[in-house]
Design a protein around this motif. Sequence first.
Motif, mmCIF file in Angstrom:
data_model
loop_
_atom_site.group_PDB
_atom_site.id
_atom_site.type_symbol
_atom_site.label_atom_id
_atom_site.label_comp_id
_atom_site.label_asym_id
_atom_site.label_seq_id
_atom_site.Cartn_x
_atom_site.Cartn_y
_atom_site.Cartn_z
ATOM 1 N N ASN A 1 0.978 -1.199 -0.031
ATOM 2 C CA ASN A 1 0.036 -0.111 -0.105
ATOM 3 C C ASN A 1 0.998 1.107 -0.037
ATOM 4 O OD1 ASN A 1 -2.526 1.324 0.000
ATOM 5 N ND2 ASN A 1 -1.988 1.704 2.226
ATOM 6 N N SER A 2 1.890 1.186 0.722
ATOM 7 C CA SER A 2 2.869 2.421 0.990
ATOM 8 C C SER A 2 3.247 2.769 -0.615
ATOM 9 C CB SER A 2 4.058 2.167 1.705
ATOM 10 O OG SER A 2 3.625 1.894 3.088
ATOM 11 N N VAL A 3 3.751 1.434 -1.323
ATOM 12 C CA VAL A 3 4.446 1.868 -2.865
ATOM 13 C C VAL A 3 3.301 2.225 -3.480
ATOM 14 C CG1 VAL A 3 5.267 0.802 -4.563
ATOM 15 C CG2 VAL A 3 6.123 0.218 -2.282
ATOM 16 N N GLU A 4 2.273 1.765 -3.434
ATOM 17 C CA GLU A 4 1.116 1.978 -4.505
ATOM 18 C C GLU A 4 0.455 3.496 -4.246
ATOM 19 O OE1 GLU A 4 -2.052 -1.069 -3.955
ATOM 20 O OE2 GLU A 4 -0.594 -2.514 -4.597
ATOM 21 N N THR A 5 0.747 4.107 -2.807
ATOM 22 C CA THR A 5 0.040 5.323 -2.531
ATOM 23 C C THR A 5 1.277 6.495 -2.612
ATOM 24 O OG1 THR A 5 0.252 5.121 -0.385
ATOM 25 C CG2 THR A 5 -1.847 4.416 -1.560
ATOM 26 N N ALA A 6 2.468 5.995 -2.948
ATOM 27 C CA ALA A 6 3.539 7.060 -2.665
ATOM 28 C C ALA A 6 3.681 7.852 -4.165
ATOM 29 C CB ALA A 6 4.969 6.107 -2.519
ATOM 30 N N SER A 7 4.165 9.020 -3.899
ATOM 31 C CA SER A 7 4.346 10.038 -4.750
ATOM 32 C C SER A 7 5.613 9.591 -5.643
ATOM 33 C CB SER A 7 4.575 11.451 -4.503
ATOM 34 O OG SER A 7 5.617 11.586 -3.643
ATOM 35 N N PRO A 8 5.756 9.947 -6.781
ATOM 36 C CA PRO A 8 7.274 9.439 -7.712
ATOM 37 C C PRO A 8 8.449 10.052 -6.724
ATOM 38 C CG PRO A 8 5.632 10.458 -9.106
ATOM 39 C CD PRO A 8 4.897 10.607 -7.752
ATOM 40 N N GLY A 9 8.147 11.040 -5.933
ATOM 41 C CA GLY A 9 9.513 11.490 -5.343
ATOM 42 C C GLY A 9 9.463 10.734 -4.047
ATOM 43 N N GLU A 10 8.347 10.388 -3.365
ATOM 44 C CA GLU A 10 8.703 9.251 -2.387
ATOM 45 C C GLU A 10 9.156 7.873 -2.846
ATOM 46 O OE1 GLU A 10 4.439 9.712 -1.386
ATOM 47 O OE2 GLU A 10 4.999 11.100 0.492
ATOM 48 N N LEU A 11 8.831 7.497 -3.857
ATOM 49 C CA LEU A 11 9.247 6.300 -4.410
ATOM 50 C C LEU A 11 10.946 6.252 -4.750
ATOM 51 C CD1 LEU A 11 6.501 5.383 -7.162
ATOM 52 C CD2 LEU A 11 7.081 3.925 -5.284
ATOM 53 N N THR A 12 11.068 7.381 -5.214
ATOM 54 C CA THR A 12 12.808 7.606 -5.515
ATOM 55 C C THR A 12 13.405 7.302 -4.078
ATOM 56 O OG1 THR A 12 12.207 8.970 -7.246
ATOM 57 C CG2 THR A 12 14.277 8.965 -6.234
ATOM 58 N N LEU A 13 12.760 8.062 -3.001
ATOM 59 C CA LEU A 13 13.307 7.846 -1.703
ATOM 60 C C LEU A 13 13.305 6.465 -1.161
ATOM 61 C CD1 LEU A 13 14.333 9.614 0.626
ATOM 62 C CD2 LEU A 13 12.374 10.038 1.433
ATOM 63 N N MET A 14 12.430 5.802 -1.553
ATOM 64 C CA MET A 14 12.313 4.522 -1.118
ATOM 65 C C MET A 14 13.366 3.580 -1.802
ATOM 66 S SD MET A 14 8.044 3.393 -1.220
ATOM 67 C CE MET A 14 7.141 4.263 -0.114
ATOM 68 N N LEU A 15 13.567 3.961 -3.095
ATOM 69 C CA LEU A 15 14.712 3.173 -3.829
ATOM 70 C C LEU A 15 16.057 3.381 -2.984
ATOM 71 C CD1 LEU A 15 13.489 3.627 -7.536
ATOM 72 C CD2 LEU A 15 13.621 1.670 -6.314
ATOM 73 N N TYR A 16 16.242 4.682 -2.827
ATOM 74 C CA TYR A 16 17.535 5.004 -2.222
ATOM 75 C C TYR A 16 17.763 4.319 -1.031
ATOM 76 C CZ TYR A 16 18.619 8.876 -5.376
ATOM 77 O OH TYR A 16 18.871 9.604 -6.468
ATOM 78 N N ASN A 17 16.619 4.418 -0.206
ATOM 79 C CA ASN A 17 16.792 3.804 1.299
ATOM 80 C C ASN A 17 16.996 2.071 0.977
ATOM 81 O OD1 ASN A 17 16.403 5.920 2.938
ATOM 82 N ND2 ASN A 17 14.190 5.825 3.137
ATOM 83 N N GLY A 18 16.259 1.366 0.114
ATOM 84 C CA GLY A 18 16.700 0.105 -0.248
ATOM 85 C C GLY A 18 18.015 -0.150 -0.802
ATOM 86 N N CYS A 19 18.575 0.794 -1.569
ATOM 87 C CA CYS A 19 19.856 0.668 -2.087
ATOM 88 C C CYS A 19 20.925 0.620 -0.968
ATOM 89 C CB CYS A 19 19.938 1.630 -2.995
ATOM 90 S SG CYS A 19 21.876 1.625 -3.798
ATOM 91 N N ILE A 20 20.584 1.523 0.022
ATOM 92 C CA ILE A 20 21.435 1.803 1.270
ATOM 93 C C ILE A 20 21.249 0.370 2.250
ATOM 94 C CG2 ILE A 20 21.594 3.096 3.512
ATOM 95 C CD1 ILE A 20 20.814 5.431 1.720
ATOM 96 N N LYS A 21 20.038 0.135 2.345
ATOM 97 C CA LYS A 21 19.902 -1.225 3.283
ATOM 98 C C LYS A 21 20.612 -2.523 2.652
ATOM 99 C CE LYS A 21 16.385 -4.176 3.035
ATOM 100 N NZ LYS A 21 15.073 -4.667 2.911
ATOM 101 N N PHE A 22 20.407 -2.614 1.286
ATOM 102 C CA PHE A 22 21.276 -3.872 0.550
ATOM 103 C C PHE A 22 22.573 -3.459 0.686
ATOM 104 C CE2 PHE A 22 16.840 -3.827 -2.156
ATOM 105 C CZ PHE A 22 16.600 -4.910 -1.273
#
Length: 129
Positions: free
Chosen positions: A9-30
């Motif tokens: 739901n977070s991904v589906e309702t996120a704005s493009p800017g928030e999605l980019t932020l999620m990608l950066y956070n995922g990259c950092i985590k991995f």
Amino acid sequence: MSIQAYQNNSVETASPGELTLMLYNGCIKFIKVAKTAMENKEIEKKNTNIQKAQNIIQELMVTMNQEYAVSKEILPLYDYMNRRLMEANVKNDAAILDEVHGMAVEFRDTWKEVILQTRKLQYGQGGNA
């Protein structure tokens, strides 16, 4: 609601800017997981997580809006990060992971600031929020 449903739901309702932020956070985590796996000599886990970080960087490269001049400056940095991750994986080099992690954190923090400034302009201008 399950954690998976919440995340979807977070991904589906996120704005493009928030999605980019999620990608950066995922990259950092991995990258963090890969470094720990590298230290613990868990080769498969290290490899999988470096590849996940590379996939995110590649996604950022593909989805970047080329109309902005800054894209011409950012794309070579993403390409560099991607190549360095490959090198870290082959050489088993934690210092390279640290370098790319630092770059990803800088991108993430800058992007966070862009989102905050954009929100201020959209909602906070003139005190009409």
